[in-house]
Design a protein around this motif. Structure first.
Motif, mmCIF file in Angstrom:
data_model
loop_
_atom_site.group_PDB
_atom_site.id
_atom_site.type_symbol
_atom_site.label_atom_id
_atom_site.label_comp_id
_atom_site.label_asym_id
_atom_site.label_seq_id
_atom_site.Cartn_x
_atom_site.Cartn_y
_atom_site.Cartn_z
ATOM 1 N N VAL A 95 0.833 -1.204 0.000
ATOM 2 C CA VAL A 95 0.000 0.000 0.000
ATOM 3 C C VAL A 95 0.868 1.254 0.000
ATOM 4 N N GLY A 96 0.224 2.380 -0.254
ATOM 5 C CA GLY A 96 0.890 3.672 -0.209
ATOM 6 C C GLY A 96 -0.058 4.721 0.327
ATOM 7 N N LYS A 97 0.429 5.562 1.228
ATOM 8 C CA LYS A 97 -0.419 6.618 1.797
ATOM 9 C C LYS A 97 0.091 7.988 1.389
ATOM 10 N N THR A 98 -0.761 8.972 1.550
ATOM 11 C CA THR A 98 -0.396 10.349 1.222
ATOM 12 C C THR A 98 0.427 10.946 2.354
ATOM 13 N N SER A 99 1.498 11.645 1.983
ATOM 14 C CA SER A 99 2.355 12.322 2.964
ATOM 15 C C SER A 99 2.685 13.717 2.451
ATOM 16 N N PRO A 100 3.328 14.555 3.278
ATOM 17 C CA PRO A 100 3.700 15.888 2.790
ATOM 18 C C PRO A 100 4.638 15.848 1.585
ATOM 19 N N LEU A 101 5.402 14.775 1.430
ATOM 20 C CA LEU A 101 6.373 14.693 0.347
ATOM 21 C C LEU A 101 5.849 13.962 -0.885
ATOM 22 N N LEU A 102 5.029 12.932 -0.657
ATOM 23 C CA LEU A 102 4.630 12.055 -1.757
ATOM 24 C C LEU A 102 3.121 11.862 -1.804
ATOM 25 N N GLY A 103 2.590 11.788 -3.034
ATOM 26 C CA GLY A 103 1.217 11.349 -3.200
ATOM 27 C C GLY A 103 1.142 9.854 -2.954
ATOM 28 N N CYS A 104 -0.070 9.350 -2.768
ATOM 29 C CA CYS A 104 -0.203 7.929 -2.403
ATOM 30 C C CYS A 104 0.292 7.009 -3.522
ATOM 31 N N SER A 105 0.096 7.378 -4.764
ATOM 32 C CA SER A 105 0.557 6.532 -5.866
ATOM 33 C C SER A 105 2.079 6.485 -5.915
ATOM 34 N N SER A 106 2.717 7.615 -5.666
ATOM 35 C CA SER A 106 4.181 7.660 -5.652
ATOM 36 C C SER A 106 4.730 6.823 -4.494
ATOM 37 N N ALA A 107 4.106 6.959 -3.312
ATOM 38 C CA ALA A 107 4.545 6.184 -2.153
ATOM 39 C C ALA A 107 4.363 4.686 -2.406
ATOM 40 N N MET A 108 3.221 4.325 -2.972
ATOM 41 C CA MET A 108 2.965 2.912 -3.261
ATOM 42 C C MET A 108 3.983 2.363 -4.261
ATOM 43 N N LEU A 109 4.313 3.164 -5.273
ATOM 44 C CA LEU A 109 5.272 2.735 -6.289
ATOM 45 C C LEU A 109 6.630 2.450 -5.663
ATOM 46 N N LEU A 110 7.092 3.352 -4.815
ATOM 47 C CA LEU A 110 8.381 3.144 -4.148
ATOM 48 C C LEU A 110 8.326 1.929 -3.214
ATOM 49 N N ASN A 111 7.229 1.788 -2.476
ATOM 50 C CA ASN A 111 7.099 0.649 -1.563
ATOM 51 C C ASN A 111 7.087 -0.677 -2.335
ATOM 52 N N ALA A 112 6.428 -0.674 -3.488
ATOM 53 C CA ALA A 112 6.369 -1.892 -4.297
ATOM 54 C C ALA A 112 7.747 -2.262 -4.823
ATOM 55 N N LEU A 113 8.490 -1.271 -5.286
ATOM 56 C CA LEU A 113 9.832 -1.543 -5.813
ATOM 57 C C LEU A 113 10.756 -2.037 -4.706
ATOM 58 N N LYS A 114 10.615 -1.474 -3.504
ATOM 59 C CA LYS A 114 11.419 -1.958 -2.369
ATOM 60 C C LYS A 114 11.081 -3.417 -2.057
ATOM 61 N N ALA A 115 9.786 -3.734 -2.061
ATOM 62 C CA ALA A 115 9.372 -5.107 -1.765
ATOM 63 C C ALA A 115 9.918 -6.078 -2.808
ATOM 64 N N LEU A 116 9.855 -5.697 -4.064
ATOM 65 C CA LEU A 116 10.335 -6.571 -5.133
ATOM 66 C C LEU A 116 11.856 -6.747 -5.081
ATOM 67 N N ALA A 117 12.569 -5.688 -4.655
ATOM 68 C CA ALA A 117 14.034 -5.739 -4.607
ATOM 69 C C ALA A 117 14.550 -6.291 -3.280
ATOM 70 N N GLY A 118 13.648 -6.591 -2.334
ATOM 71 C CA GLY A 118 14.077 -7.114 -1.040
ATOM 72 C C GLY A 118 14.733 -6.069 -0.168
ATOM 73 N N ILE A 119 14.337 -4.824 -0.320
ATOM 74 C CA ILE A 119 14.899 -3.721 0.464
ATOM 75 C C ILE A 119 14.015 -3.491 1.683
ATOM 76 N N ASP A 120 14.623 -3.239 2.826
ATOM 77 C CA ASP A 120 13.878 -3.016 4.060
ATOM 78 C C ASP A 120 12.893 -1.865 3.891
ATOM 79 N N THR A 121 11.697 -2.056 4.444
ATOM 80 C CA THR A 121 10.636 -1.051 4.281
ATOM 81 C C THR A 121 11.010 0.292 4.893
ATOM 82 N N GLU A 122 11.886 0.313 5.887
ATOM 83 C CA GLU A 122 12.263 1.567 6.552
ATOM 84 C C GLU A 122 13.332 2.334 5.781
ATOM 85 N N THR A 123 13.891 1.724 4.756
ATOM 86 C CA THR A 123 14.938 2.387 3.973
ATOM 87 C C THR A 123 14.328 3.444 3.058
#
Length: 495
Positions: A371-399
């Motif tokens: 999922v991705g939520k709206t923040s002051p820096l990112l729209g929800c779609s942008s956040a979701m896109l980054l989170n998805a790429l991290k998940a696929l690459a095996g990168i820690d969610t906090e990175t």
């Protein structure tokens, strides 16, 4: 996604069946291609394993015998019609089709502009452009009483007014950017002119959907009804086929309704109609090449839900009555499915409810939901896109793939210099920032390398996407649905 369609078997069977139909007539076969010849995204979604280029690859195997005519309705130029799944105008689609055909080594005989009238300025401008680009163009005119007034149609005042399309190959494929382009009338007009010239020719139809040898209520056929809800198409048992052959076959209402007239037209031109039913006209072998029925059923049910959300959003944007969405809702009822049977819907809505802001969710190829939520820096779609790429690459969610220091200058550029009221980064801006970061950051490089893995993934957002995010997801091959809710209460919205 489970593969449910045997692509190689299809290419072999389809080529062989077209060859049989050519032998039936001798001379020239005019083959009307329904649906999308280039980028058939609908077929690839409901028949997993059917690639968007399947049909054109099949024709490329017959390249020495094939010539292609592109038909387009002049009225579509006048109303600036756009291909919905790609967002391109019909004028651009004609050029894109020609480039694609030539890229596969196929000969393009020309472009026929149907329903031509001299007062259509847009069509005249397009014709001039095509002429200057070296494409042969032909004009076919409206015929009063078409298709019922057979005597007028098969006369010098009907088909006789149309410009004859000079072709040199024995298999002439007539295709179009979309429905209502006059493909059948173009084929029949050519047969009329061939007959006057003493040339032998015939007509057949390549229409992938509905699939004639699947049950009427099969989800693949129901998905076709959902896709054509704006055209009032209805699948039905072909009564002519049942009467002539004693077996049930599925066709759709427009072909069934026009068949008696089409038979009379062929009788007038050829002396006798070669077909006993509209199904007989077809050469489609797709129904014989489904390797996993359950996979195709599941994929088609998801397509019906996607079409439902698309209709809701269109009605919201254009302030239309809920005619299309209600039709598709009835189809979902027939299949026993609901909008929440789309796995990404509930996670997106739950996150939106808990945060009080737009949210989105994506289903990864392995079934994980991110999922991705709206923040002051990112729209929800942008956040979701980054989170998805991290998940696929095996990168820690906090990175953090993008440092705050790299995002803030982009926000400043947007709001202080480019006139944007929204400081949050869109998906295109996030991808550019990620690409820049990838030069010196291994995590960013690993995430960027996973972009191709998103193709075919499903996304749902709690609000209607803006045109930028919509375009990026389309380019990535992501299948997006939205709730019919605008992200802001502003009356003016950039599309």
């Amino acid at each position: 996604m489970r593969i449910g369609f045997d692509r190689d078997k299809y290419l072999t069977m389809q080529s062989a069946h077209i060859a049989q139909r050519r032998a039936q007539f001798g001379g020239t076969l005019y083959l009307e291609f329904g649906g999308k010849l280039v980028d058939d995204m609908h077929a690839s979604r409901v028949l997993p394993g059917f690639t968007p280029d399947n049909k054109i690859v099949m024709l490329a195997e017959l390249a020495d015998d094939v010539e292609i005519i592109v038909a387009v309705n002049a009225k579509d130029f006048a109303r600036n019609k756009v291909r919905a799944d790609l967002g391109t105008s019909y004028e651009d689609e004609v050029l894109r089709h020609v480039d694609a055909f030539r890229g596969y080594g196929l000969k393009v005989g020309g472009v026929v502009i149907t329903q031509w009238t001299e007062d259509n300025r847009q069509a005249l401008d397009v014709k001039r452009k095509l002429d200057k680009l070296g494409l042969r163009t032909y004009r076919h005119y409206p015929i009063a009483g078409y298709p019922s007034d057979v005597a007028r149609i098969v006369s010098p005042e009907g088909f006789g007014r149309n410009e004859y399309i000079e072709t040199t190959r024995d298999l002439v494929v007539v295709t179009a950017p979309g429905p209502g382009s006059g493909k059948m009338a173009t084929c029949l007009s050519q047969i009329y002119h061939d007959h006057l010239r003493g040339r032998s020719s015939g007509y057949a139809k390549f229409e992938t959907f509905p699939i004639w040898n699947l049950p009427l209520d099969h989800p693949v056929n129901v998905a076709y009804e959902a896709a054509t809800a704006d055209l009032d198409d209805v699948n039905m048992i072909d009564p002519f086929h049942l009467a002539a052959h004693g077996e049930q076959a599925v066709n759709y209402n427009r072909d069934v309704e026009v068949f008696p007239v089409l038979s009379r037209l062929l009788e007038q031109i050829l002396g006798a109609s070669p077909y006993s039913s509209p199904t007989d006209m077809g050469v489609n072998m797709a129904g014989h090449c489904m390797s996993d029925d359950a996979a195709c059923r599941a994929a088609s049910e998801q397509e019906v839900i996607r079409r439902y959300y698309k209709a809701l959003v269109t009605e919201k944007r254009e302030m239309l009555e809920p005619v299309q969405s209600e039709r598709i809702a009835l189809l979902m009822g027939r299949l026993g499915i609901s909008p929440e049977d789309r796995p990404v819907v509930r996670p997106a809505l739950d996150l939106a409810r808990s945060t009080g802001a737009p949210a989105s969710a994506i289903e990864l190829p392995d079934g994980r939901i991110v999922v991705g939520k709206t923040s002051p820096l990112l729209g929800c779609s942008s956040a979701m896109l980054l989170n998805a790429l991290k998940a696929l690459a095996g990168i820690d969610t906090e990175t953090d793939l993008l440092a705050k220091a790299s995002i803030e200058p982009i926000q400043t550029l947007k709001t202080q210099h480019l006139g944007s009221l929204n400081p949050r980064l869109h998906t295109d801006e996030v991808l550019i920032a990620l690409a820049v970061s990838a030069n010196g950051d291994d995590n960013a490089a690993a995430a960027l390398a996973q972009l191709a893995s998103l193709r075919g993934c499903d996304v749902h957002t709690s609000t209607i996407l803006g045109s930028v995010d919509e375009g990026i997801f389309r380019s990535l091959g992501v299948q997006v649905t939205n709730e019919p809710v605008f992200a802001t209460k502003s009356l003016y919205r950039k599309r």
